[in-house]
Design a protein around this motif. Structure first.
Motif, PDB file in Angstrom:
ATOM      1  N   SER A 228       2.344   1.714  -3.396  1.00  0.00           N
ATOM      2  CA  SER A 228       1.297   2.172  -4.306  1.00  0.00           C
ATOM      3  C   SER A 228       1.034   3.667  -4.116  1.00  0.00           C
ATOM      4  N   ASP A 229       0.959   4.108  -2.864  1.00  0.00           N
ATOM      5  CA  ASP A 229       0.755   5.533  -2.583  1.00  0.00           C
ATOM      6  C   ASP A 229       1.914   6.367  -3.109  1.00  0.00           C
ATOM      7  N   GLU A 230       3.135   5.892  -2.885  1.00  0.00           N
ATOM      8  CA  GLU A 230       4.311   6.608  -3.373  1.00  0.00           C
ATOM      9  C   GLU A 230       4.295   6.688  -4.900  1.00  0.00           C
ATOM     10  N   ASN A 231       3.864   5.608  -5.544  1.00  0.00           N
ATOM     11  CA  ASN A 231       3.779   5.579  -7.001  1.00  0.00           C
ATOM     12  C   ASN A 231       2.760   6.606  -7.495  1.00  0.00           C
ATOM     13  N   GLN A 232       1.623   6.677  -6.824  1.00  0.00           N
ATOM     14  CA  GLN A 232       0.591   7.633  -7.212  1.00  0.00           C
ATOM     15  C   GLN A 232       1.097   9.062  -7.017  1.00  0.00           C
ATOM     16  N   GLN A 233       1.771   9.335  -5.908  1.00  0.00           N
ATOM     17  CA  GLN A 233       2.326  10.667  -5.670  1.00  0.00           C
ATOM     18  C   GLN A 233       3.357  11.022  -6.730  1.00  0.00           C
ATOM     19  N   SER A 234       4.139  10.036  -7.121  1.00  0.00           N
ATOM     20  CA  SER A 234       5.142  10.255  -8.155  1.00  0.00           C
ATOM     21  C   SER A 234       4.480  10.622  -9.478  1.00  0.00           C
ATOM     22  N   HIS A 235       3.398   9.930  -9.824  1.00  0.00           N
ATOM     23  CA  HIS A 235       2.677  10.236 -11.064  1.00  0.00           C
ATOM     24  C   HIS A 235       2.082  11.648 -11.013  1.00  0.00           C
ATOM     25  N   GLU A 236       1.535  12.008  -9.857  1.00  0.00           N
ATOM     26  CA  GLU A 236       0.962  13.346  -9.710  1.00  0.00           C
ATOM     27  C   GLU A 236       2.057  14.411  -9.828  1.00  0.00           C
ATOM     28  N   ARG A 237       3.208  14.148  -9.241  1.00  0.00           N
ATOM     29  CA  ARG A 237       4.335  15.082  -9.336  1.00  0.00           C
ATOM     30  C   ARG A 237       4.807  15.194 -10.788  1.00  0.00           C
TER      31      ARG A 237
ATOM     32  N   ARG B 213       0.841  -1.201   0.000  1.00  0.00           N
ATOM     33  CA  ARG B 213       0.000   0.000   0.000  1.00  0.00           C
ATOM     34  C   ARG B 213       0.882   1.260   0.000  1.00  0.00           C
TER      35      ARG B 213
ATOM     36  N   LYS C 174       2.957  14.775 -13.472  1.00  0.00           N
ATOM     37  CA  LYS C 174       1.971  15.582 -14.197  1.00  0.00           C
ATOM     38  C   LYS C 174       2.176  17.065 -13.909  1.00  0.00           C
TER      39      LYS C 174
END
Length: 116
Positions: A74-83, A71, A85
């Motif tokens: 996964s959260d770190e991956n999502q934050q990375s994608h947002e960063r 988890r 963008k």
């Protein structure tokens, strides 16, 4: 003859009981092997996710630890994608500004040439 039939039935039941015992031992061995594979898998997941957090000194890793680590990743991956963008938007904005400045410089150069 009845005694013969009883002996045959007894023998058949004894054979069935032995077979059931054999199957039970096989199932127990399979279950133990599956448990060992699960522990190995959990440890490998934890090692892949965070080598320092993986069960040190042979400590077993709980399912909850694996779930939390997955988890977290996964959260770190999502934050990375947002960063990513956000940086893409910033880059696009800067490129647009650079084009605008370049166009202004061209206009300025042309104006200077006309004045000369």
């Amino acid at each position: 003859q009845a005694e013969e039939e009883l002996r045959a039935a007894w023998s058949q039941q004894a054979g069935q009981l032995r077979e059931m015992g054999r199957r039970e031992r096989l199932l127990h061995a399979d279950l133990q092997r599956a448990g060992e594979q699960l522990e190995s898998f959990k440890t490998r997941v934890m090692q892949a996710c965070s080598p320092s957090a993986a069960g040190s000194a042979g400590k077993s890793v709980t399912e909850q630890q694996v779930i939390e680590k997955v988890r977290q990743i996964s959260d770190e991956n999502q934050q990375s994608h947002e960063r990513e963008k956000s940086l893409q938007k910033e880059l696009s904005s800067r490129l647009a500004k650079e084009k605008e400045v370049s166009a202004d410089i061209e206009v300025f150069k042309n104006s200077l040439q006309k004045l000369q």
